[in-house]
Design an enzyme around this catalytic site. Structure first.
Site, PDB file in Angstrom:
ATOM      1  N   PHE A   1      43.206 112.351  22.251  1.00 39.49           N
ATOM      2  CA  PHE A   1      41.989 111.532  22.271  1.00 39.49           C
ATOM      3  C   PHE A   1      40.758 112.399  22.470  1.00 39.49           C
ATOM      4  O   PHE A   1      39.710 112.126  21.896  1.00 39.49           O
ATOM      5  CB  PHE A   1      42.077 110.439  23.341  1.00 39.49           C
TER       6      PHE A   1
ATOM      7  N   ASP B   1      42.824 103.463  28.912  1.00 44.26           N
ATOM      8  CA  ASP B   1      42.367 102.373  28.030  1.00 44.26           C
ATOM      9  C   ASP B   1      41.257 101.570  28.706  1.00 44.26           C
ATOM     10  O   ASP B   1      41.426 101.122  29.839  1.00 44.26           O
ATOM     11  CB  ASP B   1      43.539 101.433  27.715  1.00 44.26           C
TER      12      ASP B   1
HETATM   13  C1  SAM Z   1      43.725 105.802  25.177  1.00 43.75           C
HETATM   14  S1  SAM Z   1      45.348 106.406  25.379  1.00 43.75           S
HETATM   15  C2  SAM Z   1      45.110 108.083  25.886  1.00 43.75           C
HETATM   16  C3  SAM Z   1      46.338 108.929  25.655  1.00 43.75           C
HETATM   17  C4  SAM Z   1      46.221 110.384  26.114  1.00 43.75           C
HETATM   18  N1  SAM Z   1      45.948 110.441  27.551  1.00 43.75           N
HETATM   19  C5  SAM Z   1      45.132 111.095  25.365  1.00 43.75           C
HETATM   20  O1  SAM Z   1      44.064 111.343  25.967  1.00 43.75           O
HETATM   21  O2  SAM Z   1      45.347 111.411  24.186  1.00 43.75           O
HETATM   22  C6  SAM Z   1      45.827 105.634  26.913  1.00 43.75           C
HETATM   23  C7  SAM Z   1      47.312 105.797  27.201  1.00 43.75           C
HETATM   24  O3  SAM Z   1      47.604 105.218  28.472  1.00 43.75           O
HETATM   25  C8  SAM Z   1      48.788 104.432  28.379  1.00 43.75           C
HETATM   26  N2  SAM Z   1      48.698 103.422  29.446  1.00 43.75           N
HETATM   27  C9  SAM Z   1      47.868 102.356  29.478  1.00 43.75           C
HETATM   28  N3  SAM Z   1      48.014 101.664  30.618  1.00 43.75           N
HETATM   29  C10 SAM Z   1      48.967 102.326  31.344  1.00 43.75           C
HETATM   30  C11 SAM Z   1      49.572 102.100  32.614  1.00 43.75           C
HETATM   31  N4  SAM Z   1      49.219 101.051  33.371  1.00 43.75           N
HETATM   32  N5  SAM Z   1      50.519 102.963  33.043  1.00 43.75           N
HETATM   33  C12 SAM Z   1      50.888 104.027  32.271  1.00 43.75           C
HETATM   34  N6  SAM Z   1      50.355 104.289  31.044  1.00 43.75           N
HETATM   35  C13 SAM Z   1      49.401 103.459  30.594  1.00 43.75           C
HETATM   36  C14 SAM Z   1      48.739 103.886  26.961  1.00 43.75           C
HETATM   37  O4  SAM Z   1      50.006 103.462  26.497  1.00 43.75           O
HETATM   38  C15 SAM Z   1      48.203 105.079  26.188  1.00 43.75           C
HETATM   39  O5  SAM Z   1      49.233 105.956  25.778  1.00 43.75           O
END
Ligand code: SAM
Length: 211
Positions: A192, A117
């Site tokens: 994504f 993110d």
């Molecule tokens: C933009 S999404 C991407 C999801 C997946 N990697 C994709 O490419 O489809 C970012 C993911 O990271 C998770 N996330 C964000 N900050 C995180 C953290 N500090 N530790 C673990 N997961 C995290 C969010 O909940 C989300 O599911």
């Protein structure tokens, strides 16, 4: 999220790695997975496309997913349980704290971070996954020869990540795996990636190896 038959929590439990009340201290991977095969970690696995594909393609590797959202942890655990993927464990945690508290030095074969993110607003930047501490934690966690793999659609954030990694002398750039042109909807790395490539957005990719 697409509706799927939900298995009872009891059926998901073998795949959940619960750390909420755990005292900090390095996890023993053979105890977690029941074998001493190499361990790869995916941070922020979302709906689990990469984890599921990789775990099925490479049954001799153990995969730990760390995801901050419990809904995603349970959603993916349901998919993993339906496929009886014995080489997958899923933790619900802030990966920055998980690495700090539970990952033993030099114990990980690869770390994958796909589309972290970006937290656009300045006041939210502190929520970004990649910080100097997280880059150091990844370096520490990887075994010699282990790989860090990062993909993002946000060029500015990716440039920041490259700088943070460049400050880790033990990590050096590694060649990227060749990217095949997807032929169908499941040929993408993650959900994504599929969404953004279909929109025609440029994607930044990096791989580094631990010396
Ligand atoms: C933009 S999404 C991407 C999801 C997946 N990697 C994709 O490419 O489809 C970012 C993911 O990271 C998770 N996330 C964000 N900050 C995180 C953290 N500090 N530790 C673990 N997961 C995290 C969010 O909940 C989300 O599911």
């Amino acid at each position: 999220m697409r509706r799927a038959v939900r298995l009872p929590l009891q059926a998901l439990e073998p795949y959940l790695l619960e750390v909420k009340d755990r005292v900090p201290g390095p996890l023993d991977w053979p105890a977690v997975f029941g074998n001493d095969r190499p361990v790869e970690i995916e941070v922020g696995f979302g709906k689990g496309m990469f984890l599921l594909a990789a775990a099925q393609e490479r049954p001799a590797t153990n995969f730990l997913g760390i995801e901050i959202e419990r809904t995603f942890q349970l959603y993916v655990a349901n998919r993993v349980a339906k496929r009886s993927l014995a080489n997958v464990r899923l933790a619900c945690a802030d990966a920055r704290l998980f690495f700090r508290d539970y990952v033993a030095d030099g114990s990980v074969e690869a770390i994958h971070v796909f589309f972290p993110d970006p937290w656009w607003k300045t006041r939210h930047r502190k929520r970004r996954l990649f910080t100097p501490e997280f880059a150091a934690a990844c370096t520490r966690a990887l075994r010699a020869g282990g790989k860090l793999h990062v993909v993002s659609d946000v060029a500015d954030y990716f440039a920041d990540i490259e700088q943070l990694i460049a400050a880790q002398p033990a990590l050096r750039p590694a060649p990227l795996a060749t990217q095949e042109e997807p032929r169908h909807d499941m040929d993408y790395l993650t959900n994504f990636e599929r969404k953004y490539r279909k929109e025609g957005r440029p994607i930044c990719r990096g791989a580094w190896v631990r010396e």
